[in-house]
Scaffold this active site. Structure first.
Site, PDB file in Angstrom:
ATOM      1  CD  GLU A 135      -1.739   0.172   3.627  1.00 56.51           C
ATOM      2  OE1 GLU A 135      -2.195   1.172   3.571  1.00 56.51           O
ATOM      3  OE2 GLU A 135      -1.689  -0.755   4.233  1.00 56.51           O
ATOM      4  CB  SER A 187      -8.799   3.710   9.347  1.00 50.50           C
ATOM      5  OG  SER A 187      -9.677   3.410   8.460  1.00 50.50           O
ATOM      6  NE  ARG A 202       3.676   3.416   8.835  1.00 49.59           N
ATOM      7  CZ  ARG A 202       3.543   3.397  10.021  1.00 49.59           C
ATOM      8  NH1 ARG A 202       4.470   3.419  10.947  1.00 49.59           N
ATOM      9  NH2 ARG A 202       2.344   3.800  10.471  1.00 49.59           N
TER      10      ARG A 202
HETATM   11  P1  ADP Z   1      -8.694   3.898   4.954  1.00 48.06           P
HETATM   12  O1  ADP Z   1      -7.875   3.208   3.702  1.00 48.06           O
HETATM   13  O2  ADP Z   1      -8.014   3.235   6.144  1.00 48.06           O
HETATM   14  O3  ADP Z   1     -10.075   3.342   4.763  1.00 48.06           O
HETATM   15  P2  ADP Z   1      -9.145   6.562   3.905  1.00 48.06           P
HETATM   16  O4  ADP Z   1      -7.870   7.216   3.386  1.00 48.06           O
HETATM   17  O5  ADP Z   1     -10.128   6.129   2.844  1.00 48.06           O
HETATM   18  O6  ADP Z   1      -8.445   5.233   4.841  1.00 48.06           O
HETATM   19  O7  ADP Z   1      -9.840   7.387   5.042  1.00 48.06           O
HETATM   20  C1  ADP Z   1     -10.738   6.884   5.660  1.00 48.06           C
HETATM   21  C2  ADP Z   1     -11.144   8.210   6.677  1.00 48.06           C
HETATM   22  O8  ADP Z   1     -11.583   9.051   5.875  1.00 48.06           O
HETATM   23  C3  ADP Z   1     -12.347   7.772   7.696  1.00 48.06           C
HETATM   24  O9  ADP Z   1     -11.614   7.366   8.840  1.00 48.06           O
HETATM   25  C4  ADP Z   1     -12.984   9.064   7.876  1.00 48.06           C
HETATM   26  O10 ADP Z   1     -12.307  10.004   8.920  1.00 48.06           O
HETATM   27  C5  ADP Z   1     -12.714   9.641   6.504  1.00 48.06           C
HETATM   28  N1  ADP Z   1     -13.911   9.617   5.557  1.00 48.06           N
HETATM   29  C6  ADP Z   1     -14.018  10.639   4.580  1.00 48.06           C
HETATM   30  N2  ADP Z   1     -15.252  10.397   3.717  1.00 48.06           N
HETATM   31  C7  ADP Z   1     -15.792   9.276   4.369  1.00 48.06           C
HETATM   32  C8  ADP Z   1     -16.979   8.423   4.054  1.00 48.06           C
HETATM   33  N3  ADP Z   1     -17.918   8.623   3.061  1.00 48.06           N
HETATM   34  N4  ADP Z   1     -17.213   7.127   5.079  1.00 48.06           N
HETATM   35  C9  ADP Z   1     -16.554   7.129   5.949  1.00 48.06           C
HETATM   36  N5  ADP Z   1     -15.362   7.673   6.362  1.00 48.06           N
HETATM   37  C10 ADP Z   1     -15.073   8.736   5.575  1.00 48.06           C
END
Ligand code: ADP
Length: 363
Positions: A135, A187, A202
Site C-alpha cells: 500500500e 483510518s 515510513r
Molecule cells: P482507509 O484506507 O484506512 O480506509 P481512507 O484514506 O479511505 O483510509 O480514509 C478513511 C477516513 O476518511 C475515515 O476514517 C474518515 O475519517 C474519513 N472519511 C471521509 N469520507 C468518508 C466516508 N464517506 N465514509 C467514512 N469515512 C470517511
C-alpha cells in the site's frame, strides 16, 4: 505481469480499513481490443460505471475527480474514481457478479489491508485473482504519477490566521520535488519521507486518525456518517469544550510565547458538570475534529523537523470535504515553524493508493 499487458477492463483497488477505493481506466484512443469478449465486457463495464454516479446503496463515483487524457501502458484514456465503505464488501461482490464481472475479468490489482483479508473471498466468489501490491509503494507511485499528470493537483491554504481571507492557491510541485513528507490520514495515520521516485521510508505513524475522529464523534454526538460529523463540526465551537491558555492564565503565557487562544487542554472543560450542560453536539464534533487534527499536525511537524524537510503533503480521505482540518494543519505548520514548513494538499486526496496499484502493471 512480467511485461505483458493484461486484457481490459483495467482496475486498481485500494481496500482500506474504512473505505474501498476503485479506479477504472476507460480507454479513449482508437486501439481495438484483442477479442470479442474483451470488447463486449469493456463496453458493458464502461457503460454501467460512467452512466451512473451512485452504485447500489453505498457506492459513489467522484465525478469531480475524473482525470482525462492520462497515458498508461501506451494507452490514452480517462480515470474514474469510485468509493464505497469496506463494510459493504459483500454487496460490492454481489453487484460485480450481477454485472458479469466474475465471468470475464481474471486479474485485478489490489492494495490495502483488504487485498489480503478478502483475497480468498474474491477467489471463491468472483473467481478473481487479486494481484497484490504494497500500500505504501502504491501510495507514492500514485501520488507521483498524479502530480506529474496534473499541473493543478497540489494546492495550499494562504492567510489561514484570518478565516475570511483564507483561500486555496495552486502549488507548483514540478521542480525541486524532493525531498518531501507525506502524511496519509486514513483510518490511522502513516508518515513517510520521500527522497526520490523509488526511495522513501515510513518514519512514523499514529493510531489516532480519521477512524478515531469518526468513532469518537459518533459516540459523543450520535452522528451516523462522516459527512454529518463534518457538518456538525462546521457549526460548532471547540472553545466551549477545550480549556484554553487564557482560561488558565487569564491571558497569554507570554514568557514562552503561548497565545491566550491556544488550546491548553483538549476537552479540558468537560470535567465540569456546568460546562457539560452548556455544550451542543456541534461543539463536541468541532472539539473532536480540532483535537485529532492538532495532534496529527504536531506529529507531522516533529517528523519534518527531524528529517530536515520543510514540505509536508497531507493526503487521505480524512481530508475529504474537510476544509476545517486543512486550515488547521496549514496554520499549525506555518505558525509553529515561523513560516519555514509548508502544508500542501492534493485534489485526489484519498485515491493515490488505488491509482498506484493500477499503474503497477505499467512497470
Ligand atoms: P482507509 O484506507 O484506512 O480506509 P481512507 O484514506 O479511505 O483510509 O480514509 C478513511 C477516513 O476518511 C475515515 O476514517 C474518515 O475519517 C474519513 N472519511 C471521509 N469520507 C468518508 C466516508 N464517506 N465514509 C467514512 N469515512 C470517511
Amino acid at each position: 505481469f512480467n511485461g505483458t499487458i493484461p486484457p481490459m477492463p483495467w482496475f486498481g483497488m485500494d481496500i482500506g480499513g474504512t473505505l474501498s477505493k476503485l479506479v477504472f481506466f476507460e480507454p479513449k484512443d482508437s486501439i481495438t481490443a484483442q477479442t470479442e469478449d474483451e470488447t463486449q465486457l469493456l463496453y458493458n463495464v464502461t457503460k454501467y460505471l460512467t452512466k451512473n454516479s451512485v452504485y447500489g446503496k453505498s457506492g459513489h463515483r467522484d465525478a469531480h475527480q475524473q482525470m482525462d487524457n492520462v497515458k498508461i501502458c501506451n494507452r490514452i484514456g480517462t480515470l474514474h474514481f469510485i468509493r464505497f465503505p469496506t463494510s459493504e464488501m459483500n454487496n460490492f461482490l454481489d453487484l460485480s457478479k450481477k454485472k458479469g464481472m466474475a465471468a470475464s475479468v481474471s486479474t485485478v490489482c489490489a492494495t490495502g489491508g483488504g487485498a489480503f483479508k478478502f483475497e480468498d473471498i474474491f477467489k471463491n466468489e468472483l473467481n478473481l485473482k487479486l494481484c497484490k501490491c504494497d500500500e505504501l509503494d502504491s501510495l507514492i507511485r500514485g501520488l507521483l504519477f498524479t502530480v506529474a499528470s496534473n499541473n493543478n493537483e497540489c494546492y495550499f491554504w494562504s492567510q489561514c490566521t484570518e478565516d475570511e481571507q483564507c483561500s486555496t492557491q495552486v502549488y507548483t510541485f514540478q521542480y525541486n520535488k524532493y525531498p518531501f513528507i507525506v502524511v496519509n490520514i486514513g483510518s490511522g495515520v502513516s508518515v513517510l519521507a520521500v527522497y526520490g521516485p523509488n526511495n522513501f521510508k515510513r518514519i512514523s505513524g499514529t493510531s489516532i486518525g480519521g477512524g478515531t475522529f469518526l468513532g469518537l464523534c459518533s459516540l459523543l454526538t450520535g452522528c451516523n456518517t462522516f459527512d454529518e460529523a463534518i457538518e456538525l463540526a462546521a457549526n460548532g465551537d471547540n472553545v466551549k469544550v477545550d480549556k484554553l491558555v487564557r482560561d488558565i492564565y487569564g491571558g497569554s503565557y507570554s514568557r514562552f510565547g503561548l497565545p491566550g487562544e491556544l488550546v491548553a487542554s483538549s476537552f479540558g472543560h468537560m470535567n465540569s458538570k456546568e460546562k457539560r450542560a452548556q455544550v451542543s453536539r456541534e461543539d463536541l464534533a468541532r472539539a473532536t475534529l480540532v483535537t485529532i487534527t492538532n495532534n496529527i499536525a504536531s506529529i507531522a511537524r516533529m517528523c519534518a523537523l527531524n528529517e530536515r524537510i520543510d514540505r509536508v503533503c497531507f493526503v487521505g480521505n480524512f481530508l475529504r470535504v474537510n476544509p476545517i482540518s486543512m486550515k488547521l494543519l496549514s496554520h499549525a505548520m506555518d505558525y509553529w515553524s515561523n513560516g519555514s514548513q509548508k502544508a500542501i494538499f492534493l485534489n485526489h486526496e484519498g485515491y493515490f493508493g488505488a491509482i498506484g496499484c493500477l499503474l503497477s502493471f505499467d512497470e
